[in-house]
Design an enzyme around this catalytic site. Structure first.
Site, PDB file in Angstrom:
ATOM      1  N   SER A 178       0.372  -1.553  -0.269  1.00 31.74           N
ATOM      2  CA  SER A 178       0.587   0.020   0.008  1.00 31.74           C
ATOM      3  C   SER A 178       1.035   1.489  -0.413  1.00 31.74           C
ATOM      4  CB  SER A 178      -1.254  -0.128   0.740  1.00 31.74           C
ATOM      5  OG  SER A 178      -1.871   1.370   0.676  1.00 31.74           O
ATOM      6  N   ASP A 350      -8.149  -5.472  -5.733  1.00 28.87           N
ATOM      7  CA  ASP A 350      -7.957  -4.643  -5.343  1.00 28.87           C
ATOM      8  C   ASP A 350      -8.603  -3.077  -6.283  1.00 28.87           C
ATOM      9  OD1 ASP A 350      -6.967  -2.467  -3.636  1.00 28.87           O
ATOM     10  OD2 ASP A 350      -4.549  -2.445  -4.035  1.00 28.87           O
ATOM     11  N   HIS A 407      -6.415  -5.372  -2.251  1.00 29.58           N
ATOM     12  CA  HIS A 407      -5.666  -5.015  -1.390  1.00 29.58           C
ATOM     13  C   HIS A 407      -4.208  -5.531  -0.629  1.00 29.58           C
ATOM     14  CE1 HIS A 407      -3.779  -0.957  -1.620  1.00 29.58           C
ATOM     15  NE2 HIS A 407      -3.042  -1.140   0.096  1.00 29.58           N
TER      16      HIS A 407
END
Length: 431
Positions: A178, A350, A407
């Site tokens: 991330s 994601d 994600h």
């Protein structure tokens, strides 16, 4: 002429990187003055934790947990794991993704059969200062740039390896996901710039935001292609993307994070409340079990933690608002051109850092293998005779799509991400 051009290109890249990211200042605090360590046993697993004071003036302290390789191999590579946010705790990765123990919905601990810790020593650091158990007693201790972040983190790493000397010669890899798409290149570049004294071999980034100008113009297309938006909604989101890209182009950083979130929140609302981190879900991740567990006084005593834990810290996040839409691509360019192994992986479901945006970013990396990378074939990756993803690779650069993952791929596909990491580190083919 060819050699002159390469030299010119290198100097141009180096000048741009040095101008954007003055990463040459190294903090040489005394390890003996800023080090604490606790040895603990949790569900039969031995670990080490503590604090490293990375800025004595600001009393800024990074919290870490270190697990030696479960196979007890003294030569096991050491992996650093960094969470994103900005401001989220790396202990989420430890207890929800790739660590040796996983926290269940009822707060109990379960041994993780697919932990990366089986064959690798893993260092989890709550980074930057303020994330998780890390803290500063001075508000000025919170970082506002990748330069500050990497200086603090590099100080911590040098102190760590000065104490755990038996690992100082082992291969070292930097991993994160991330917003660690910023952290990983920043700390890797600083290590490289200081002569790679930590024996760093490569880095890995999962669903990482590294260059918003190249990655944030695919929200509408990805959402339309997966049926979350219709054509008119796609057009409306495209207009918001254009506004954001113009803001980035004009270096108007103040409200860039807010406008980024405006786009993803709008898509979530239009699609009935989709989880932008995993479009298969219509509810947010539940962080209560891990939050309750880590804030038990007995757990904090076990780890030697002297701060309250939260998944994502607002103070740390706010400190990096100006940093959010800026790029670390020049650092990535240098690292890959310098030959470090580079892994970028993306979860299929994601939205917020989707495969389309990540692919666009990787295709723009400036290095000598760029054209061959663009022309290379993507191959099917199988694990136990099952198709689990797709791999594009040339020399030291990998980009992998992980099937049936959001994600946080290690949380959704633990067996396959372990297979991916093992192949990457051991240079084993994916075909």
């Amino acid at each position: 002429m060819h050699k002159f051009f390469n030299l010119f290109l290198f100097l141009l890249i180096f000048f741009n990187v040095s101008h954007l990211h003055p990463f040459v200042v190294i903090n040489d605090l005394s390890p003996d003055e800023i080090w604490t360590k606790t040895e603990f046993v949790l569900s039969g697993h031995v670990g080490y934790s503590g604090y490293i004071n990375v800025n004595q003036t600001m009393d800024a302290n990074l919290f870490y947990i270190f697990w030696e390789s479960l196979d007890q191999n003294p030569d096991a590579p050491v992996l650093l794991w960094l969470q994103g946010g900005p401001g989220c705790s790396s202990l989420w990765g430890l207890f929800k993704e790739n660590g040796p123990l996983l926290i269940q919905s009822d707060g109990s601990l379960l041994t993780n059969p697919w932990t990366w810790n089986n064959n690798y020593a893993i260092l989890y650091i709550d980074n930057p200062v303020g994330a998780g158990f890390s803290y500063s007693t001075n508000p000025k201790g919170y970082v506002t740039s990748e330069s500050q972040m990497s200086q603090d983190l590099y100080t911590g790493l040098k102190v760590f390896f000065a104490k755990y000397t038996k690992y100082s010669a082992n291969d070292f890899y930097v991993f994160g996901e991330s917003y660690a798409g910023k952290y990983v290149p920043a700390i890797a570049y600083r290590i490289h710039e200081d002569g790679n004294k930590l024996n760093m071999k490569g880095f890995g980034i999962g669903d990482g935001l590294s260059d918003p100008s190249l990655q944030t113009n695919y929200f509408a297309d990805y959402s339309y292609s997966t049926g979350l938006l219709d054509e008119q909604e796609r057009i409306d989101i495209k207009l918001l993307e254009a506004d954001l890209l113009l803001q980035i182009e004009n270096q108007e950083w103040d409200n860039c994070l807010d406008n980024f979130e405006k786009i993803t929140n709008e898509i979530s609302e239009l699609s009935g409340g989709i989880n932008k981190y995993d479009i298969r879900l219509y509810q947010p991740y539940d962080s209560k079990p891990i939050t309750n567990f880590l804030n038990l006084q007995s757990v904090k005593d076990t780890f030697g933690a002297n701060a309250d834990w939260e998944f994502c810290a607002k103070e740390t996040r706010n400190g990096l608002k100006i940093d959010f839409c800026q790029s670390v691509k020049p650092l990535v360019d240098v690292l890959i051109q310098s030959g470090y192994q580079a892994l970028f992986y993306s979860g299929q479901f994601d939205l917020i850092v989707n495969y389309m945006g990540s692919s666009n970013f990787i295709e723009q990396i400036n290095w000598s293998g760029k054209q061959n990378w663009l022309e290379s074939d993507r191959i099917v990756w199988k694990n136990n005779d099952e198709v689990v993803g797709y791999v594009k690779n040339y020399q030291n650069l990998y980009h992998i799509l992980i099937n049936k993952a959001g994600h946080m791929s290690p949380m959704n596909q633990p067996q396959n991400t372990l297979d991916m990491v093992s192949r990457f580190i051991n240079n084993k083919p994916f075909s």
